[in-house]
Design a protein around this motif. Structure first.
Motif, PDB file in Angstrom:
ATOM      1  N   LEU A 125       0.660   6.072   9.089  1.00 38.08           N
ATOM      2  CA  LEU A 125       0.453   5.748  10.493  1.00 38.08           C
ATOM      3  C   LEU A 125      -0.549   4.604  10.509  1.00 38.08           C
ATOM      4  O   LEU A 125      -1.755   4.811  10.374  1.00 38.08           O
ATOM      5  N   VAL A 126      -0.056   3.384  10.644  1.00 34.30           N
ATOM      6  CA  VAL A 126      -0.877   2.195  10.440  1.00 34.30           C
ATOM      7  C   VAL A 126      -1.388   1.671  11.781  1.00 34.30           C
ATOM      8  O   VAL A 126      -0.592   1.385  12.681  1.00 34.30           O
ATOM      9  N   PRO A 127      -2.708   1.531  11.935  1.00 30.26           N
ATOM     10  CA  PRO A 127      -3.238   0.893  13.153  1.00 30.26           C
ATOM     11  C   PRO A 127      -2.764  -0.554  13.231  1.00 30.26           C
ATOM     12  O   PRO A 127      -2.858  -1.319  12.269  1.00 30.26           O
ATOM     13  N   LEU A 128      -2.281  -0.940  14.390  1.00 35.93           N
ATOM     14  CA  LEU A 128      -1.688  -2.276  14.534  1.00 35.93           C
ATOM     15  C   LEU A 128      -2.711  -3.375  14.796  1.00 35.93           C
ATOM     16  O   LEU A 128      -2.334  -4.545  14.904  1.00 35.93           O
ATOM     17  N   ASP A 129      -3.989  -3.012  14.863  1.00 38.68           N
ATOM     18  CA  ASP A 129      -5.012  -4.037  15.055  1.00 38.68           C
ATOM     19  C   ASP A 129      -5.689  -4.426  13.753  1.00 38.68           C
ATOM     20  O   ASP A 129      -6.696  -5.147  13.764  1.00 38.68           O
TER      21      ASP A 129
ATOM     22  N   TYR B  59      -0.283   2.106  17.020  1.00 35.48           N
ATOM     23  CA  TYR B  59       0.037   2.513  15.653  1.00 35.48           C
ATOM     24  C   TYR B  59       1.525   2.308  15.398  1.00 35.48           C
ATOM     25  O   TYR B  59       2.343   2.353  16.324  1.00 35.48           O
ATOM     26  N   VAL B  60       1.856   2.108  14.114  1.00 35.32           N
ATOM     27  CA  VAL B  60       3.246   2.059  13.693  1.00 35.32           C
ATOM     28  C   VAL B  60       3.470   3.136  12.638  1.00 35.32           C
ATOM     29  O   VAL B  60       2.660   3.320  11.731  1.00 35.32           O
ATOM     30  N   PHE B  61       4.553   3.855  12.779  1.00 42.74           N
ATOM     31  CA  PHE B  61       4.986   4.888  11.830  1.00 42.74           C
ATOM     32  C   PHE B  61       5.770   4.166  10.742  1.00 42.74           C
ATOM     33  O   PHE B  61       6.944   3.869  10.901  1.00 42.74           O
TER      34      PHE B  61
END
Length: 395
Positions: free
Chosen positions: A188-192, A167-169
């Motif tokens: 909070l974005v899932p990086l996949d 995840y990226v904040f």
């Protein structure tokens, strides 16, 4: 200042032995060598082992919720530093996890935190933009609501650890017409997710960071942290922690300021150079017996000790500036062979001062440039006005 030592009881001594044995088993020479080669400041095997042993959760939680006691927390921190545990990704994950716990929807908290503690979920910081510099409130990465989702477009620089995180904040702009601190929303974005591209960037000291592109990335509303346009409230805690603008504990069982891990490279370089100049050369003379060498080494050591003793955000500036100031001097004292890097035959000090010289510029950029931190001190501590960068008006 209290310089007394903590007297460990039998249980704490047993804990110290336990931690040393655990870290010796998992943080091997091969781990440290691989970390230098990749520049990741992360090792998944070590991280998962630390999580499986329960140490991640105990470090994150306060003692009242089952975390380490203050003494054991200090033991754990110092032992990790002593063996050079790859650390950066846990630092960002720990900060973001607190924001998730405080501002995340219950289903998001349940999805993320248990895996944070096991080590299977790591989180990075999506703040800086290619044209934004240290003022992250000028964010241009857009998030636009589309039903129960948000569509994100933009890019972020210096997203360290993104290639090892789930995840990226992410700071986004959700209201371009509002004042800059009232236009921000945190996700909070899932990086996949489709539309995310991570590209590696290598810094001069050999570390890897990343630029991350977001192209029509669709994010469910559950990943919004806090309120729409209330991102600055969500962001304030992690920013204060990263800047070192937090109150110190009264028991003294903590670093005087942040960046003590980075400052450890400075201590190692001073020790290595001191050992080098104390050995006789081919002519039988010790370089340290030269008055100028002794003076310059002593000056560097004094600067180091002063920086390590400077508290709060002041120490953040002092340590980074001291790295820049003494690294070249240490290389000069050690002689021409100090330009050889670590594990190179003939390196004067096993590459310690050469690495410090390359690392020093980066230490003054992490979390904001030294100029930004000096402005923060001037405005928020000394009560001075904002700097005026505009050219003087013609009269």
């Amino acid at each position: 200042m209290d310089f007394t030592l903590v007297d460990l009881d039998d249980d704490d001594r047993a804990f110290l032995t336990e931690v040393r044995d655990f870290l010796a088993e998992h943080v091997t020479d091969e781990v440290r060598r691989r970390d230098r080669d990749t520049g990741d400041n992360f090792d998944e095997g070590v991280h998962l082992a630390i999580g499986a042993a329960g140490y991640l959760e105990k470090e994150w939680r306060p003692e009242s919720e089952g975390g380490f006691t203050r003494v054991r927390r200090r033991i754990w921190e110092l032992e990790k530093r002593r063996v050079h545990v790859p650390w950066v990704t846990w630092g960002t994950t720990s900060m973001v996890a607190r924001a998730v716990a405080a501002f995340g929807k219950p289903e998001l908290v349940d999805e993320v935190l248990p895996k944070v503690f096991s080590g299977h979920v790591r989180m990075c910081l999506g703040y800086t933009e290619p044209e934004g510099g240290s003022d992250i409130a000028t964010c241009k990465t857009r998030a636009v609501r589309d039903g129960d989702q948000w569509v994100i477009n933009g890019s972020k620089m210096f997203t360290t650890g993104a290639h090892n995180c789930q995840y990226v904040f992410l700071i986004t702009n959700t209201d371009p017409g509002a004042r800059k601190h009232k236009s921000l929303s945190m996700f909070l974005v899932p990086l996949d997710l489709p539309g995310i591209e991570i590209q590696g960037i290598r810094t001069v000291d050999g570390d890897r960071t990343n630029i991350v592109y977001y192209s029509d990335v669709r994010v469910d509303d559950k990943y919004l942290l806090g309120e729409v346009n209330g991102g600055w409230t969500v962001l304030r805690g992690p920013l204060d922690a990263e800047h070192g603008a937090v109150a110190s504990a009264p028991d003294g069982l903590q670093d005087v300021t942040i960046m003590a891990h980075q400052a450890g490279f400075m201590s190692a370089a001073v020790d290595a150079v001191a050992a080098r100049v104390a050995r006789p050369g081919p002519d039988g003379r010790r370089p340290v017996d030269d008055g100028s060498v002794a003076y310059r080494l002593g000056r560097s050591t004094a600067r180091l000790e002063a920086a390590l003793s400077t508290p709060s955000i002041f120490g953040r500036v002092s340590q980074a500036q001291t790295m820049r100031d003494i690294s070249a001097d240490l290389m000069d004292i050690a002689g021409p062979a100090s330009v050889l890097p670590i594990e190179t035959d003939g390196a004067a000090d096993d590459g310690a001062s050469e690495y410090l010289y390359r690392f020093a510029p980066l230490a003054g950029i992490y979390g904001g440039t030294l100029e930004v931190f000096r402005n923060m001190i001037a405005q928020h501590v000394l009560g001075l006005g904002k700097p005026a960068y505009a050219a003087p008006a013609n009269k």
